[in-house]
Design a protein around this motif. Sequence first.
Motif, PDB file in Angstrom:
ATOM      1  N   UNK A 192       0.830  -1.194   0.000  1.00  0.00           N
ATOM      2  CA  UNK A 192       0.000   0.000   0.000  1.00  0.00           C
ATOM      3  C   UNK A 192       0.872   1.255   0.000  1.00  0.00           C
ATOM      4  N   UNK A 193       0.530   2.173  -0.898  1.00  0.00           N
ATOM      5  CA  UNK A 193       1.204   3.484  -0.992  1.00  0.00           C
ATOM      6  C   UNK A 193       2.698   3.369  -1.310  1.00  0.00           C
ATOM      7  N   UNK A 209      -1.408  -9.316  -3.830  1.00  0.00           N
ATOM      8  CA  UNK A 209      -0.571  -8.210  -3.360  1.00  0.00           C
ATOM      9  C   UNK A 209      -1.453  -6.978  -3.171  1.00  0.00           C
ATOM     10  N   UNK A 210      -1.329  -6.309  -2.055  1.00  0.00           N
ATOM     11  CA  UNK A 210      -2.153  -5.130  -1.774  1.00  0.00           C
ATOM     12  C   UNK A 210      -1.488  -3.902  -2.393  1.00  0.00           C
ATOM     13  N   UNK A 211      -2.081  -3.405  -3.462  1.00  0.00           N
ATOM     14  CA  UNK A 211      -1.534  -2.263  -4.184  1.00  0.00           C
ATOM     15  C   UNK A 211      -2.370  -1.000  -3.998  1.00  0.00           C
ATOM     16  N   UNK A 212      -3.186  -0.967  -2.975  1.00  0.00           N
ATOM     17  CA  UNK A 212      -4.002   0.224  -2.758  1.00  0.00           C
ATOM     18  C   UNK A 212      -3.108   1.446  -2.513  1.00  0.00           C
ATOM     19  N   UNK A 213      -3.320   2.459  -3.333  1.00  0.00           N
ATOM     20  CA  UNK A 213      -2.548   3.683  -3.189  1.00  0.00           C
ATOM     21  C   UNK A 213      -1.137   3.609  -3.730  1.00  0.00           C
ATOM     22  N   UNK A 214      -0.730   2.469  -4.254  1.00  0.00           N
ATOM     23  CA  UNK A 214       0.631   2.316  -4.786  1.00  0.00           C
ATOM     24  C   UNK A 214       0.765   3.058  -6.112  1.00  0.00           C
ATOM     25  N   UNK A 215       1.979   3.456  -6.429  1.00  0.00           N
ATOM     26  CA  UNK A 215       2.258   4.179  -7.669  1.00  0.00           C
ATOM     27  C   UNK A 215       3.076   3.289  -8.595  1.00  0.00           C
ATOM     28  N   UNK A 216       2.431   2.792  -9.666  1.00  0.00           N
ATOM     29  CA  UNK A 216       3.107   1.910 -10.617  1.00  0.00           C
ATOM     30  C   UNK A 216       3.311   2.578 -11.972  1.00  0.00           C
TER      31      UNK A 216
END
Length: 251
Positions: A192-193, A209-216
């Motif tokens: 996250x994030x 995989x927890x991708x909440x708020x992640x920057x890809x």
Amino acid sequence: MPSRTELRADCGSCVGLCCIALTFTKSADFALDKPAGEACPNLSTDFRCTIHKDLRSKGFQGCTVYDCFGAGQAITSRGQSAPEMFAALPILRQLHELLWYLDQVLEYDETAREAIARIEDVSRTPDLTTVDVNAERAAVNELLLKTSQRVRGKQSKKKERRGADLIGARLRGADLAKANLRGAYLIGADLREADLRQADLIGADLRDTDLRGADLRGALFLTQSQVNAARGDHSTKLPPAVERPAHWSQP
């Protein structure tokens, strides 16, 4: 060179090849066992999925993750026999996957055009079972590695995590920009994030995989199937070529 839209599954232009040609193994991804060559019981006579809107709730999460990279509709248009189509699907899928990666390489290196032309030519082979996919992958991989190194530059050892076991890792808010995560196991990891801009994610396992708020944004070699396998929300920043999965909006 097919556009990235053409390198994505278009089920409406296919005859349910993945629902017939592939093997299902009863697990968290599939609610039943199904041998290759046998139609899924959820496939209707018009080659449409009868539970498409409820796949995840009915135990077919694997179907929502799978992406043929446009191989299904391409093979359907060839008018081959069913056995020929079934045999060709996994091979053309891999070749189209290489074209997906090479399309991004082209943003940084014009010499990728030669490799693209080569894979396109091989993709037109009448009998795809004669194609040495491993050899084609090996040749393309050299260019992918070169591009990754060029874009990411020299990084600290902390960011060199190729093939790392990061299952369930707590990486919330981590600075992983330009990190080497090729083939890393990120199953169930908390990202996250996290900053994953221009990180090399080829082959990384992003299941749950927890991708909440992640920057890809700008992530290298990220595929739709990887994103489909992960968890995210409206705040997850994705590259333009990758679509936000419909199930991300569900609780």
